[in-house]
Design an enzyme around this catalytic site. Structure first.
Site, PDB file in Angstrom:
ATOM      1  N   GLY A  82       0.817  -1.210   0.000  1.00 19.43           N
ATOM      2  CA  GLY A  82       0.000   0.000   0.000  1.00 19.43           C
ATOM      3  C   GLY A  82       0.853   1.263   0.000  1.00 19.43           C
ATOM      4  N   ARG A 146       1.185  -5.663  -5.092  1.00 20.29           N
ATOM      5  CA  ARG A 146       1.194  -6.593  -3.960  1.00 20.29           C
ATOM      6  C   ARG A 146       1.645  -8.000  -4.350  1.00 20.29           C
ATOM      7  NH1 ARG A 146      -0.578  -4.453   0.684  1.00 20.29           N
ATOM      8  NH2 ARG A 146      -2.135  -2.803   0.655  1.00 20.29           N
ATOM      9  N   ASP A 177       5.036  -7.794   5.451  1.00 16.37           N
ATOM     10  CA  ASP A 177       5.014  -8.903   4.490  1.00 16.37           C
ATOM     11  C   ASP A 177       6.072  -8.722   3.397  1.00 16.37           C
ATOM     12  OD1 ASP A 177       2.960 -10.388   5.683  1.00 16.37           O
ATOM     13  OD2 ASP A 177       1.419  -9.156   4.739  1.00 16.37           O
ATOM     14  N   LYS A 203       8.125   0.677   5.550  1.00 23.59           N
ATOM     15  CA  LYS A 203       7.004   1.504   5.078  1.00 23.59           C
ATOM     16  C   LYS A 203       5.678   0.948   5.560  1.00 23.59           C
ATOM     17  CE  LYS A 203       4.379  -0.048   2.578  1.00 23.59           C
ATOM     18  NZ  LYS A 203       3.480  -0.805   1.699  1.00 23.59           N
ATOM     19  N   THR A 204       4.770   1.719   5.965  1.00 22.67           N
ATOM     20  CA  THR A 204       3.342   1.425   6.082  1.00 22.67           C
ATOM     21  C   THR A 204       2.676   2.467   6.969  1.00 22.67           C
ATOM     22  OG1 THR A 204       1.573  -0.081   6.718  1.00 22.67           O
ATOM     23  CG2 THR A 204       3.592  -0.349   7.963  1.00 22.67           C
ATOM     24  N   ASP A 206       0.171   1.925   8.542  1.00 24.77           N
ATOM     25  CA  ASP A 206      -0.447   1.203   9.668  1.00 24.77           C
ATOM     26  C   ASP A 206       0.354   1.345  10.963  1.00 24.77           C
ATOM     27  OD1 ASP A 206      -2.093   0.422   7.658  1.00 24.77           O
ATOM     28  OD2 ASP A 206      -1.380  -1.640   7.554  1.00 24.77           O
TER      29      ASP A 206
END
Ligand code: FBP
Length: 558
Positions: A82, A146, A177, A203-204, A206
């Protein structure tokens, strides 16, 4: 027609700050090895699976001398998963370090995520290309994807592409992941003695890729500030019109770091925390009862309005839902191979599923509205995750709260009005123009990734720490990916994965929220953070998140 907004133009010229140790330039970086590491859990399994890249030492950089080998190095970079604000600056930092070390070095960008390296689709960056993307949001510089990089065939193809382009190292910018797969690729390339190195960047949005060595993943800062702006605006609207309850689902996948940070920044009436729901084994009914209780108590004070934040991954943390989703996943893995099931109408699918689940799980499944059942049947992502962004938990909760209120009204226990608005904030924040923090942090992460390459390392994650201090005091270095790994069940099989960091209920961030939430519920303590500021006083423009401040024990500017 205009080509760029004034802010966009100004941001292209912003000079991101580098971590202290990197400020003298790549030629003056000295590296030091710290202690050897091991995996967070399941050490023997992880060591066996990653025997060539397992357990390396933590690395730190200083600007005390010249210890990097500046031999010619070409690098390929991949954006994976993402979008998160700042990805372009990781590439810009990497590019600048590469060219400073040796102008003949080349940086290739693989297009569309990990599939780009498998299919050999890439671009070569030059100054003009990079300059058009500095300090901008999005991943559109090369696109993302992805695709899960994990099979022997994919590794073989990637190697061939690297050999054709004379690439010496690959930088994978991704979440837990993607960095797990980066480590698998590093192991494979090392075992084959290819000499090709792999470095990851955390990175993320979240915020769940963090641990003792990674204080926060990039993008969390900008995304949460963007959502907090939007939630603040809605709170002001709710407080002005005084007629709606706003149920806002916030992106963030399983963990509730995003929801918690936004709650601290805005102080809404309700903020659910998935990790707490799981720890206290709260049922869907008890969650709905809690929300209903706040709605009723506010109505008694004449306040028929409010704001509730719902974490994206909530449904997977409600114990009866979690058990049902696990059984459903196993069942769907079988049913998806059955053509009659695949082609059946949704109503028929629900009947088949209900007849095949055990009694308790069938009861939970059948109690859900069809809208949610259909969303639970959607494809899992390539990593086996339920696509929680597509499950409209906010609408499920609204319907259930309404049913509760209807009952209470009939019993004469509620006399208010409940009019709802449902929102989902996710994609609004992932490509925002990076805050100064993310612009600086990302640039440092990318630059640092090349220092790790020059230090001859592979299977490492770029690490920049001490992030609540000014950038000149940020510490740069690297951490072996295997240090963060453990074994978890995915698609019914035990696999090595980077351990996700969930909200710690005994940690300072949750404690801060817990101590204040009752007050937020009934008394309007709304905060309106406003838009991210890029130019102006440092206390307005360079603040880190409250999460980071509390975790680093800096008195939070809540
Ligand atoms: P990453 O884990 O790849 O960083 O993705 C973050 C995220 O934005 C989650 O918060 C969300 O659940 C998911 O991506 C949505 O995925 P998609 O972009 O495929 O819709």
């Amino acid at each position: 027609m205009r080509d760029l907004s004034p802010l966009h133009k100004a941001r292209l010229g912003y000079n991101p700050k580098l971590a202290g140790a990197l400020q003298e330039g790549i030629k003056n970086v000295k590296f030091t090895f710290g202690e050897k590491t091991s995996a967070v859990k399941d050490k023997e399994d992880i060591e066996k699976l990653f025997k060539d890249v397992y357990g390396g030492p933590i690395v730190s950089f200083s600007n005390a001398g010249e210890s990097l080998n500046l031999a010619n190095k070409n690098v390929g970079v991949i954006l994976s998963g993402g979008q998160a604000p700042g990805g372009h600056n990781v590439i810009a930092g990497l590019y600048d370090a590469i060219k400073q070390a040796n102008p003949n070095n080349k940086l290739y960008g693989f297009l569309g995520g990990p599939s780009g390296i498998i299919d050999g689709k890439c671009v070569e960056f030059d100054d003009k290309f990079i300059d058009a993307y500095r300090n901008t949001g999005g991943f559109d510089i090369i696109g993302s994807g992805r695709t899960k990089l994990e099979t022997e065939e994919q590794f073989e193809k990637s190697l061939k592409v690297c050999e054709q382009l004379n690439i010496n190292a690959i930088v994978i910018i991704g979440g837990d992941d993607s960095n797990t797969n980066a480590c698998m690729l590093a192991q494979w390339l090392k075992a084959k003695n290819t000499g090709i190195q792999v470095i990851g960047c955390p990175k993320t949005i979240d915020g769940d890729l963090k641990n003792s060595q990674i204080e926060i993943s990039f993008g969390f800062d900008t995304a949460t500030k963007t959502y907090a702006e939007l939630v603040g605006n809605i709170q002001r609207d709710a407080n002005s019109a005084k007629k709606y309850w706003h149920f806002i689902k916030l992106m963030g996948r399983s963990a509730t770091h995003v929801g918690l940070e936004v709650a601290l920044q805005t102080q809404p009436n309700i903020a659910l925390i998935s990790e707490e729901v799981e720890a206290k084994k709260q049922s869907l009914k008890s969650i709905v009862d809690y929300i209903t209780d706040v709605v009723v108590k506010r109505a008694e004070k004449g306040k028929n309005f409010g704001v509730a934040l719902i974490p994206e991954g909530l449904i997977e943390f409600i114990p009866e839902m979690k058990t049902m989703i696990q059984s459903l996943n196993d069942l769907l893995a079988v049913l998806e191979k059955d053509e009659a099931f695949v082609n059946a109408a949704n109503e028929t699918k629900y009947e088949i599923i209900s007849s095949k689940l055990d009694k308790d799980n069938a009861f939970v499944f059948n109690s859900l509205p069809n809208l949610i059942k259909a969303q639970l049947l959607m494809d899992r992502d390539p990593h086996g995750n339920v696509q929680v962004s597509k499950i409209e938990t906010e609408k499920l909760l609204i319907e259930m709260v309404k049913a509760n209120l209807k009952k209470l009204k009939a019993e004469g226990k509620y006399n208010g009005k409940f009019s709802e608005q449902a929102h989902f904030f996710g994609y609004e924040g992932r490509c925002a123009m990076p805050s100064n923090f993310d612009a600086d942090y990302c640039y440092s992460l990318g630059y640092n990734a090349f220092a790790l390459i020059l230090a001859g390392l592979t299977g490492y994650l770029s690490s920049v720490k001490n992030l609540t201090a000014p950038a000149s005091e940020w510490r740069a270095g690297g951490v072996p990916l295997t240090m963060m790994m453990n074994m978890e069940k995915r698609h019914g099989v035990m696999k090595p994965v980077i351990q996700k960091a969930l909200v710690e209920l005994d940690g300072p961030v949750f404690k801060e929220f817990e101590a204040n939430r009752e007050n937020y519920a009934l008394n309007d303590c709304y905060i309106f953070p406003g838009a991210i500021q890029y130019y102006g006083p440092t206390e307005v423009c360079d603040n880190t998140t409250i999460t980071l401040q509390l975790e680093q024990k800096v008195p939070a500017k809540c």
